[in-house]
Write a protein that holds these residues in place. Structure first.
Motif, PDB file in Angstrom:
ATOM      1  N   VAL A  55      -2.724  21.932 -34.627  1.00 50.83           N
ATOM      2  CA  VAL A  55      -2.635  20.794 -33.710  1.00 50.83           C
ATOM      3  C   VAL A  55      -2.480  19.530 -34.538  1.00 50.83           C
ATOM      4  CG1 VAL A  55      -3.844  19.440 -31.986  1.00 50.83           C
ATOM      5  CG2 VAL A  55      -4.121  21.917 -32.039  1.00 50.83           C
ATOM      6  N   PRO A  56      -1.363  18.848 -34.429  1.00 49.01           N
ATOM      7  CA  PRO A  56      -1.171  17.662 -35.263  1.00 49.01           C
ATOM      8  C   PRO A  56      -2.198  16.580 -34.935  1.00 49.01           C
ATOM      9  CG  PRO A  56       0.599  17.865 -33.649  1.00 49.01           C
ATOM     10  CD  PRO A  56      -0.228  19.105 -33.548  1.00 49.01           C
ATOM     11  N   ASN A  57      -2.550  15.832 -35.912  1.00 43.52           N
ATOM     12  CA  ASN A  57      -3.502  14.738 -35.719  1.00 43.52           C
ATOM     13  C   ASN A  57      -2.733  13.451 -35.464  1.00 43.52           C
ATOM     14  OD1 ASN A  57      -5.125  12.480 -36.265  1.00 43.52           O
ATOM     15  ND2 ASN A  57      -6.608  13.803 -37.277  1.00 43.52           N
ATOM     16  N   LEU A  58      -2.779  13.023 -34.204  1.00 43.33           N
ATOM     17  CA  LEU A  58      -1.991  11.870 -33.803  1.00 43.33           C
ATOM     18  C   LEU A  58      -2.433  10.583 -34.496  1.00 43.33           C
ATOM     19  CD1 LEU A  58      -0.335  13.485 -32.083  1.00 43.33           C
ATOM     20  CD2 LEU A  58      -1.332  12.464 -30.043  1.00 43.33           C
ATOM     21  N   ALA A  59      -3.713  10.487 -34.755  1.00 44.12           N
ATOM     22  CA  ALA A  59      -4.212   9.271 -35.399  1.00 44.12           C
ATOM     23  C   ALA A  59      -3.645   9.154 -36.805  1.00 44.12           C
ATOM     24  CB  ALA A  59      -5.735   9.295 -35.437  1.00 44.12           C
ATOM     25  N   ALA A  60      -3.652  10.248 -37.506  1.00 42.16           N
ATOM     26  CA  ALA A  60      -3.110  10.219 -38.873  1.00 42.16           C
ATOM     27  C   ALA A  60      -1.623   9.900 -38.834  1.00 42.16           C
ATOM     28  CB  ALA A  60      -3.349  11.566 -39.558  1.00 42.16           C
ATOM     29  N   ALA A  62      -0.032   8.213 -36.571  1.00 45.20           N
ATOM     30  CA  ALA A  62       0.158   6.807 -36.221  1.00 45.20           C
ATOM     31  C   ALA A  62      -0.159   5.912 -37.404  1.00 45.20           C
ATOM     32  CB  ALA A  62      -0.722   6.446 -35.030  1.00 45.20           C
ATOM     33  N   LEU A  63      -1.205   6.266 -38.123  1.00 43.04           N
ATOM     34  CA  LEU A  63      -1.600   5.432 -39.262  1.00 43.04           C
ATOM     35  C   LEU A  63      -0.530   5.442 -40.343  1.00 43.04           C
ATOM     36  CD1 LEU A  63      -3.664   3.711 -40.694  1.00 43.04           C
ATOM     37  CD2 LEU A  63      -4.753   5.799 -41.524  1.00 43.04           C
ATOM     38  N   ALA A  64      -0.029   6.624 -40.622  1.00 34.40           N
ATOM     39  CA  ALA A  64       0.944   6.730 -41.705  1.00 34.40           C
ATOM     40  C   ALA A  64       2.303   6.157 -41.308  1.00 34.40           C
ATOM     41  CB  ALA A  64       1.096   8.194 -42.120  1.00 34.40           C
ATOM     42  N   GLN A 123      -3.254  -0.511 -30.300  1.00 33.96           N
ATOM     43  CA  GLN A 123      -2.776   0.868 -30.371  1.00 33.96           C
ATOM     44  C   GLN A 123      -1.331   0.967 -30.774  1.00 33.96           C
ATOM     45  OE1 GLN A 123      -4.024   3.712 -27.114  1.00 33.96           O
ATOM     46  NE2 GLN A 123      -4.940   1.826 -26.425  1.00 33.96           N
TER      47      GLN A 123
END
Lengths: 343, 343
Positions: A55-60, A62-64, A123
Motif C-alpha cells: 500500500v503506497p504511503n501517500l504522505a511520503a 506528497a512530501l517527496a 495539504q
DNA sequence: ACAATTATTGACAGCGCTACCATCGGATTG
DNA sequence: CAATCCGATGGTAGCGCTGTCAATAATTGT
C-alpha cells in the motif's frame, strides 16, 4: 538510534523493488508512469505488489513530490439539494481521472471557509473548487497564495480568482419575474430564506424587473435569514398574505419554499394558478411532479460540477481553457403553476 | 546535489524556530502540545509563525508521525437527503475537535467502496465511518487491516467491524405496517426503489408483518432498482394500482416516493387517507407540511452522525465505549395520511 | 543546603517516497 | 564502423517534520 524499528510487517516500496528485482525508483515509476517501464519489469513489479499487498504511503509521496492528487471542493451546505447535483457532476467527472475529491462544508460560515481554505493550503491540493464569488479578502488571499488552479462555481462575475463556472442569478431572477408579468400578474410577492449572496442577486433581478414595470412594492417582500425548509415556505407565505392580501403571484428563491407555498394554498383552499401563480428556483426534481406542476428556473447544476472539474484538471495538467469564465445559463421551466390560462 | 534549491519564499518549521530562537522540535511542539512550552517560548514561536506566515506541511507531519487527523466518512449517496442530515451531525460534532472530515461517496457501488477504502488506508486516517453493515469480504478485510477505529452507521447488526450506530430497519418496517394494520387497512401495498440492503430489511419487516396478519400478497409489491425520485413514486404507484386496484394503503420505503404517491392521488382525485393511507420512511422535513400531512418513520439521522463521530474520537483517543453497538431507534410519526378516522 | 524530582528543551536520525541527473545498451544514421 | 540518439534504469540526496531519549533548568522536600 532514531526510533523504534519499522514494524516487521510493513511493506515499503523498497521491499517491492527487491522482490521484483528492480531498483526502488523503477518500482516507483510503476505507479506513476507505467508506460515508461519495459513490459517485463512492469509485470514483475505488478506481481510483487500483489504478493506483498503493498500500500503506497501517500504522505511520503506528497512530501517527496511536492504535490497531491486531491481536488478540494468547498461548498456551503450539504443539506441543500442544489449542491447534491453539483457534487454528482463533480464526482462523475473526477471518476476515471487520477484525482480524488475532498469535500469540505462551510455551512455558510465565512470563518469556517477561511479555516477550511487554510487547511487545504496546508495539504497542497492539485486544484480547488469553491462556491460563489463572495470570498472574504482573507479567503481570497489564501486562494491566490495557493499555487494551484481554482474554479469558482455557482455563479459568475467580475475578476475571477482563476476560473469560473456558473450563471447569472440576477438574470435568472429577472427572467422569472418577466415571465410572471407576461402572464398578467401585477402583485408579485417575493419569498426569500437564507439570503446568501446568490439569493441576494436573484432578489435584485426581481426588484429591477418589478421596478421596470413600475410594480415594485416593499410590502410584497418577505425574507428571513433562517435556512430554507418546505414548512418555512408556508409560514413565510402566510406572512406575505397578511401584509399584501392582494398578491396574485409569488416568486420563491428556491423550490422548497415554493412547495411550502403550494401546500399552504391547498390548506387555504386557494387555487393555483387561479388565485395565485407560483414560481420556484432551481427546478428540483419534484417540481414537475407536483399538482399542479410547479414552474421553476432550471439551473444546470450537474453540468456545473462536471465542467468545474474538467476545467480544473485541464488547468492542472497545463491545458488552460482560453476562456476562464464559463456561463452555463439557465432555463425557465414553465409549468401549470404559472400559466393561469391553461387551467 | 539532490534537487533544485527549495524555493526561497518557502517557510519551514526550521525558519520559524530560528526566528523564535528555539529549536525546531520546540516549534513543532508549539503546534501539537502548546501547553508543554513555557509561556515565553510559546509567545515567541507564535509571533514568529505569524510574522513568517508559516503553513505547516501536513504530508511531512503525517510521514514523520505515522498518523493524520483525518476522519474518513464513506457514504453511498449525496443526492439522498438522508445522508445530508447524518453529515450535519458529523460536521457538528467534529467541529471544535482537532479532526477534520474527509467525505467519500460510493454512489451505491461496491467496487467504488473498495476503491475508496483502499485510498483511505493509504492515507492512514485517524478513524473511519462507513455506511451500513453489508461490506464485501474484501472491504471488510481492508477495514480490519486499517489499524484505526471504525464506526458503521445507519443500521445495526451482528458482528460489527468495530463500533456501530444505527437502528433496526426491519423493526421500523414492521412497526410501520403494524400501525397501518391498526388503522384497519388490509391491502397494504409496498413501494420500493433502489433496493439497497437497508431498504431490503425494511421490506422484510413489511413482509413479516403482513404474513403475521395473513395478508401477504406478492401483487401488493412494486419495486425497482432505479434511484428514488418523487416522480418515480407516482409511476410506481400507478403500476401498483394496475396490479392491485383494491389497495387501501401504501408503505413507501422513503419519503420521496410517498410524496410522489400523494401527488398521483391528487391527480387521480383519490382522497388521502380516505381512499388510501400513505406511510413514508425517514420523516424528511416536508412530510409534516404536506396536505394532508404524511405519516413517516423518523430516524435519528443527525444523532447518528453526532454519535458516530463522538464514539470514534473517543476510541481514537483511547476511551473506548463499553458498548460498541448503539441503537438509536426510530419513532413512528403518525399524521393525517394514515389516520382515516380523523378526516 | 543538597538530593530527588519534575518541567523544558534539544540532538539526532529517519519516516517512505521521488526529483534530478547519470548511465547504459541498443537502434539509427551518415 | 564510429557518432548519435533514445528509451529504460539506477544512484544519490533529500522533502519537512516528529519520535526517542538525553540533557538541562526549575522546583520541591527534608
Amino acid at each position: 538510534m532514531g526510533r523504534k524499528q519499522t514494524k516487521s510487517g510493513k511493506i515499503r516500496l523498497t521491499e517491492v523493488a527487491k522482490l521484483a528485482g528492480v531498483s526502488p525508483i523503477t518500482a516507483s515509476r510503476f505507479f506513476r508512469n507505467p508506460e515508461a517501464l519495459s513490459l517485463s519489469k512492469r509485470e514483475r513489479v505488478d506481481s510483487a505488489v500483489k504478493e506483498l499487498g503493498y500500500v503506497p504511503n501517500l504522505a511520503a509521496r506528497a512530501l517527496a513530490s511536492h504535490r497531491t492528487e486531491v481536488i478540494g471542493v468547498v461548498i456551503p451546505s450539504l443539506t441543500n439539494n442544489v449542491f447534491a447535483d453539483v457534487l454528482r457532476g463533480v464526482y462523475d467527472s473526477s471518476e476515471g481521472s487520477r484525482y480524488s475529491i475532498q469535500l469540505a462544508n462551510t455551512r455558510y460560515s465565512i470563518l469556517q471557509e477561511e479555516k477550511l481554505l487554510r487547511l487545504f493550503r496546508a495539504q497542497k491540493p492539485a486544484g480547488l473548487i469553491v462556491t460563489g464569488i463572495n470570498q472574504t479578502t482573507e479567503s481570497r488571499a489564501i486562494l491566490e497564495s495557493m499555487n494551484c488552479p481554482v474554479t469558482q462555481i455557482m455563479e459568475i462575475g467580475e475578476s475571477p480568482v482563476d476560473m469560473m463556472v456558473g450563471f447569472s442569478h440576477y438574470d435568472a431572477g429577472f427572467a422569472a419575474i418577466s415571465h410572471i408579468l407576461e402572464q398578467g400578474c401585477r402583485r408579485i410577492g417575493f419569498l426569500g430564506a437564507r439570503m446568501d449572496p446568490r439569493v441576494q442577486r436573484r432578489f435584485e433581478g426581481y426588484r429591477d424587473a418589478m421596478k421596470a414595470a413600475s410594480l415594485f412594492d416593499p410590502n410584497l417582500i418577505v425574507t428571513t435569514s433562517v435556512p430554507t425548509t418546505v414548512t418555512l415556505g408556508g409560514t413565510l407565505f402566510a406572512d406575505l398574505l397578511a401584509q399584501a392580501p392582494d398578491i396574485d403571484a409569488v416568486f420563491c428563491v428556491n423550490d422548497d419554499l415554493a412547495l411550502g407555498v403550494l401546500f399552504e394554498c391547498q390548506r387555504r383552499q386557494m387555487s393555483v394558478p387561479g388565485d395565485l401563480a407560483i414560481v420556484g428556483f432551481n427546478d428540483l426534481e419534484f417540481m414537475a411532479s407536483a399538482v399542479p406542476s410547479l414552474t421553476s428556473v432550471r439551473t444546470n447544476r450537474y453540468e456545473m460540477g462536471r465542467h468545474a472539474v474538467t476545467m480544473l484538471i485541464d488547468a492542472i495538467e497545463g491545458r488552460r481553457p482560453r476562456e476562464p469564465v464559463l456561463n452555463l445559463g439557465f432555463q425557465l421551466m414553465v409549468r401549470e403553476s404559472s400559466t393561469p390560462q391553461s387551467t
